[in-house]
Design a protein around this motif. Structure first.
Motif, PDB file in Angstrom:
ATOM      1  N   ARG A  52      10.017  -4.061  -1.382  1.00  0.00           N
ATOM      2  CA  ARG A  52       8.926  -3.396  -0.655  1.00  0.00           C
ATOM      3  C   ARG A  52       8.823  -3.922   0.770  1.00  0.00           C
ATOM      4  O   ARG A  52       8.633  -3.150   1.725  1.00  0.00           O
ATOM      5  CB  ARG A  52       7.602  -3.604  -1.397  1.00  0.00           C
ATOM      6  CG  ARG A  52       7.481  -2.771  -2.656  1.00  0.00           C
ATOM      7  CD  ARG A  52       6.077  -2.772  -3.191  1.00  0.00           C
ATOM      8  NE  ARG A  52       5.656  -4.104  -3.659  1.00  0.00           N
ATOM      9  CZ  ARG A  52       4.485  -4.368  -4.198  1.00  0.00           C
ATOM     10  NH1 ARG A  52       3.591  -3.407  -4.326  1.00  0.00           N
ATOM     11  NH2 ARG A  52       4.184  -5.580  -4.611  1.00  0.00           N
ATOM     12  N   LEU A  53       8.932  -5.240   0.931  1.00  0.00           N
ATOM     13  CA  LEU A  53       8.869  -5.829   2.269  1.00  0.00           C
ATOM     14  C   LEU A  53      10.038  -5.347   3.119  1.00  0.00           C
ATOM     15  O   LEU A  53       9.868  -5.003   4.299  1.00  0.00           O
ATOM     16  CB  LEU A  53       8.882  -7.352   2.173  1.00  0.00           C
ATOM     17  CG  LEU A  53       8.806  -8.099   3.511  1.00  0.00           C
ATOM     18  CD1 LEU A  53       7.504  -7.771   4.238  1.00  0.00           C
ATOM     19  CD2 LEU A  53       8.913  -9.605   3.284  1.00  0.00           C
ATOM     20  N   LEU A  54      11.218  -5.287   2.524  1.00  0.00           N
ATOM     21  CA  LEU A  54      12.393  -4.835   3.268  1.00  0.00           C
ATOM     22  C   LEU A  54      12.226  -3.379   3.700  1.00  0.00           C
ATOM     23  O   LEU A  54      12.570  -3.013   4.835  1.00  0.00           O
ATOM     24  CB  LEU A  54      13.646  -4.999   2.399  1.00  0.00           C
ATOM     25  CG  LEU A  54      14.997  -4.905   3.121  1.00  0.00           C
ATOM     26  CD1 LEU A  54      15.132  -6.019   4.139  1.00  0.00           C
ATOM     27  CD2 LEU A  54      16.143  -4.968   2.110  1.00  0.00           C
ATOM     28  N   LEU A  91       0.797  -1.229   0.000  1.00  0.00           N
ATOM     29  CA  LEU A  91       0.000   0.000   0.000  1.00  0.00           C
ATOM     30  C   LEU A  91       0.828   1.276   0.000  1.00  0.00           C
ATOM     31  O   LEU A  91       0.372   2.310  -0.491  1.00  0.00           O
ATOM     32  CB  LEU A  91      -0.933   0.012   1.214  1.00  0.00           C
ATOM     33  CG  LEU A  91      -2.072  -1.003   1.207  1.00  0.00           C
ATOM     34  CD1 LEU A  91      -2.715  -1.091   2.582  1.00  0.00           C
ATOM     35  CD2 LEU A  91      -3.115  -0.617   0.157  1.00  0.00           C
ATOM     36  N   PHE A  92       2.034   1.221   0.557  1.00  0.00           N
ATOM     37  CA  PHE A  92       2.780   2.454   0.789  1.00  0.00           C
ATOM     38  C   PHE A  92       4.048   2.578  -0.047  1.00  0.00           C
ATOM     39  O   PHE A  92       4.836   3.498   0.172  1.00  0.00           O
ATOM     40  CB  PHE A  92       3.115   2.571   2.288  1.00  0.00           C
ATOM     41  CG  PHE A  92       1.932   2.953   3.122  1.00  0.00           C
ATOM     42  CD1 PHE A  92       1.612   4.281   3.335  1.00  0.00           C
ATOM     43  CD2 PHE A  92       1.107   1.987   3.655  1.00  0.00           C
ATOM     44  CE1 PHE A  92       0.508   4.644   4.084  1.00  0.00           C
ATOM     45  CE2 PHE A  92      -0.001   2.324   4.421  1.00  0.00           C
ATOM     46  CZ  PHE A  92      -0.302   3.663   4.621  1.00  0.00           C
ATOM     47  N   PHE A  93       4.242   1.653  -1.005  1.00  0.00           N
ATOM     48  CA  PHE A  93       5.406   1.745  -1.886  1.00  0.00           C
ATOM     49  C   PHE A  93       4.971   1.514  -3.323  1.00  0.00           C
ATOM     50  O   PHE A  93       3.909   0.928  -3.580  1.00  0.00           O
ATOM     51  CB  PHE A  93       6.468   0.722  -1.456  1.00  0.00           C
ATOM     52  CG  PHE A  93       7.029   0.989  -0.083  1.00  0.00           C
ATOM     53  CD1 PHE A  93       8.010   1.952   0.101  1.00  0.00           C
ATOM     54  CD2 PHE A  93       6.546   0.308   1.020  1.00  0.00           C
ATOM     55  CE1 PHE A  93       8.513   2.218   1.368  1.00  0.00           C
ATOM     56  CE2 PHE A  93       7.039   0.571   2.292  1.00  0.00           C
ATOM     57  CZ  PHE A  93       8.031   1.531   2.461  1.00  0.00           C
ATOM     58  N   PRO A  94       5.768   1.967  -4.288  1.00  0.00           N
ATOM     59  CA  PRO A  94       5.368   1.857  -5.692  1.00  0.00           C
ATOM     60  C   PRO A  94       5.073   0.416  -6.096  1.00  0.00           C
ATOM     61  O   PRO A  94       5.807  -0.505  -5.722  1.00  0.00           O
ATOM     62  CB  PRO A  94       6.595   2.401  -6.449  1.00  0.00           C
ATOM     63  CG  PRO A  94       7.299   3.266  -5.465  1.00  0.00           C
ATOM     64  CD  PRO A  94       7.063   2.650  -4.125  1.00  0.00           C
ATOM     65  N   PRO A  95       4.023   0.182  -6.860  1.00  0.00           N
ATOM     66  CA  PRO A  95       3.649  -1.184  -7.259  1.00  0.00           C
ATOM     67  C   PRO A  95       4.689  -1.848  -8.161  1.00  0.00           C
ATOM     68  O   PRO A  95       4.764  -3.081  -8.214  1.00  0.00           O
ATOM     69  CB  PRO A  95       2.316  -0.991  -7.997  1.00  0.00           C
ATOM     70  CG  PRO A  95       2.304   0.447  -8.395  1.00  0.00           C
ATOM     71  CD  PRO A  95       3.061   1.183  -7.346  1.00  0.00           C
ATOM     72  N   GLU A  96       5.500  -1.036  -8.881  1.00  0.00           N
ATOM     73  CA  GLU A  96       6.505  -1.629  -9.765  1.00  0.00           C
ATOM     74  C   GLU A  96       7.757  -2.082  -9.009  1.00  0.00           C
ATOM     75  O   GLU A  96       8.622  -2.751  -9.578  1.00  0.00           O
ATOM     76  CB  GLU A  96       6.899  -0.629 -10.859  1.00  0.00           C
ATOM     77  CG  GLU A  96       7.576   0.642 -10.346  1.00  0.00           C
ATOM     78  CD  GLU A  96       6.568   1.730  -9.983  1.00  0.00           C
ATOM     79  OE1 GLU A  96       6.993   2.891  -9.794  1.00  0.00           O
ATOM     80  OE2 GLU A  96       5.360   1.413  -9.916  1.00  0.00           O
ATOM     81  N   MET A  97       7.844  -1.753  -7.744  1.00  0.00           N
ATOM     82  CA  MET A  97       8.996  -2.159  -6.934  1.00  0.00           C
ATOM     83  C   MET A  97       8.919  -3.662  -6.656  1.00  0.00           C
ATOM     84  O   MET A  97       7.832  -4.189  -6.405  1.00  0.00           O
ATOM     85  CB  MET A  97       8.993  -1.370  -5.610  1.00  0.00           C
ATOM     86  CG  MET A  97      10.215  -1.592  -4.741  1.00  0.00           C
ATOM     87  SD  MET A  97      10.126  -0.567  -3.210  1.00  0.00           S
ATOM     88  CE  MET A  97      10.418   1.066  -3.906  1.00  0.00           C
ATOM     89  N   PRO A  98      10.046  -4.387  -6.687  1.00  0.00           N
ATOM     90  CA  PRO A  98      10.022  -5.832  -6.381  1.00  0.00           C
ATOM     91  C   PRO A  98       9.449  -6.109  -4.987  1.00  0.00           C
ATOM     92  O   PRO A  98       9.644  -5.313  -4.061  1.00  0.00           O
ATOM     93  CB  PRO A  98      11.500  -6.234  -6.456  1.00  0.00           C
ATOM     94  CG  PRO A  98      12.145  -5.190  -7.303  1.00  0.00           C
ATOM     95  CD  PRO A  98      11.394  -3.921  -7.054  1.00  0.00           C
ATOM     96  N   ASP A  99       8.758  -7.247  -4.863  1.00  0.00           N
ATOM     97  CA  ASP A  99       8.113  -7.579  -3.590  1.00  0.00           C
ATOM     98  C   ASP A  99       9.104  -7.616  -2.435  1.00  0.00           C
ATOM     99  O   ASP A  99       8.815  -7.121  -1.349  1.00  0.00           O
ATOM    100  CB  ASP A  99       7.404  -8.937  -3.690  1.00  0.00           C
ATOM    101  CG  ASP A  99       6.130  -8.858  -4.518  1.00  0.00           C
ATOM    102  OD1 ASP A  99       5.657  -7.722  -4.751  1.00  0.00           O
ATOM    103  OD2 ASP A  99       5.615  -9.918  -4.914  1.00  0.00           O
TER     104      ASP A  99
END
Length: 437
Positions: A58-60, A47-55
């Motif tokens: 984003r989790l990190l 929800l709070f990071f760009p959708p094109e960023m690797p999963d």
């Protein structure tokens, strides 16, 4: 306040039980507000990071924001501890819960990346910093507040029960996450239902503030004030000048306690979903079971402290910590056989969380106790809890046994500290306890 102020007696009174219960319940509600973030780390990363960023990235980054809350602990903890030692434990004890609840409520209503772009993670980061400052004042103040109310020979039980109350906040978070995962679909949680746990945290905060209205100042602080024995200078300056000998053992024990919490509560639920493919509802249900046994383990550790002493109990549970985590991860790696039982064993093995506070409160005399504990605890916790989740999340894909190896190392550190420091600090601890006799 007069010079006739009474210190804690030899047995628990009805008032002591009331104080302990209210302190533990209020602490549970505050810890819920802080920890609920981690149960929704996967959701928040989407929800709070760009959708094109690797999963994985984003989790990190989501865990990075969570860890930043720990980095903010020293700022709030040291400042609030100063006023706790100068103006009283109760005032700071009540303020911390309000500082925790308001950011939790704001997270529940704030816009996401899809609405305001990069301002969303920045705002989330700012709110986590405020929460970190609040929890930095909560835990040391809670330890001292309960310890100074409890009869001296039952202090271990009181602090173990308090720690069970604080860890009950983890259970509230796990149960809330479990309920949401069963009531709503993953799409509904991403759309709107993720906000409900944070809004609930705001309600919990109001309840916690109300509960703490009924608490009274500690007898030991009142005696210090009555005898005009309060700190004439900055309490932290006194700690750094006269009590440097207590800083290293306090910091080491904080790292051991932190390791148990981070691996058992923070990292393992995420590992179960990402590395072992478990559903969120199954993960949170098992985590809830484990936390119940962590609560039991804290109380048992406190009772053992009153029987054999705090340092010996720390040594015992430092040995049990890696054993419990090894049982849990062996069950996961083998396909989940007897996983519920393994989670229960691991929870009991993390009882070092309930033993460490008894050592901490004995290391510093009453008039600078909150400042001494807060300074060492919050700095050590901030550094250790901010680095450990990121390190383990990065290494677990290589091997889940990393978490077990980490606990083996930290268990050995706890055993070494319990073997080395008691003899060197016995006289200082005796002087500290003499001030309260």
């Amino acid at each position: 306040m007069t010079a006739t102020t009474h210190l804690p007696g030899d047995r628990f009174s009805r008032s002591d039980y009331k104080t302990l219960g209210l302190a533990a319940l209020g602490g549970a509600l505050e810890i819920y507000d802080f920890i609920i973030f981690v149960f929704f780390a996967l959701t928040l990363s989407q929800l709070f990071f760009p959708p094109e960023m690797p999963d994985w990235l984003r989790l990190l980054q989501s865990f990075g924001i969570f860890a930043t809350g720990y980095l903010a602990r020293p700022l709030g903890g040291i400042l609030m501890a100063h006023f706790a030692d100068r103006l009283g434990r109760k005032r700071v004890f009540s303020l911390s819960i309000l500082m925790m609840a308001l950011p939790c409520l704001l997270i529940g209503v704030m816009p996401t990346y899809a609405q305001i772009g990069y301002f969303a993670p920045l705002l989330l980061l700012a709110l986590r910093i405020l929460q970190g400052a609040a929890v930095g004042g909560e835990v040391p103040s809670a330890w001292v507040f309960v310890a100074e109310h409890a009869p001296l020979h039952h202090r271990g039980y009181a602090l173990g029960f308090l720690q069970a109350g604080l860890t009950f906040g983890y259970l509230l978070g796990a149960l809330t996450a479990t309920a949401l995962a069963r009531i709503y679909t993953p799409t509904e949680i991403l759309d709107y239902a993720w906000r409900f746990p944070f809004l609930l945290g705001g309600v919990f905060g109001v309840i916690g503030v109300w509960l703490r209205r009924w608490l009274s100042e500690t007898p030991i602080f009142m005696a210090l004030q009555a005898n005009r024995d309060g700190a004439a200078e900055l309490p932290l300056r006194t700690v750094l000048r006269d009590h440097r000998h207590a800083l290293l053992p306090a910091a080491i024990l904080t790292c051991v306690l932190t390791s148990a919490v981070v691996v058992f509560v923070v990292i393992t639920p995420t590992v179960m979903q990402k590395s072992f493919g478990m559903t969120p509802s199954h993960t949170f249900a098992l985590s809830s079971l484990g936390i119940v046994f962590l609560n039991i383990g804290c109380v048992l550790a406190g009772l053992i402290v009153d029987r054999i002493g705090a340092w010996r109990t720390v040594m015992l549970y430092s040995l049990l910590l890696p054993v419990g985590i090894a049982v849990l991860y062996a069950s996961l790696i083998s396909g989940g056989a007897w996983l519920g039982l393994a989670y229960a064993v691991a929870g009991l093995g993390c009882g070092v969380v309930g033993a460490v506070p008894s050592v901490m409160v004995s290391l510093f005399p009453p008039k600078i106790r909150v400042s001494g504990i807060s300074f060492t605890y919050n700095i050590a916790y901030a550094l250790w809890a901010s680095m450990t989740p990121l390190m383990l999340i990065a290494l677990v894909p290589w091997s889940p046994w990393v978490c077990v190896g980490y606990c083996v190392v930290m268990g050995a550190v706890g055993v070494g500290a319990a073997a080395y420091f008691p003899g060197r600090h016995t006289r200082a601890s005796q002087r500290s306890l003499a001030c309260e006799s």
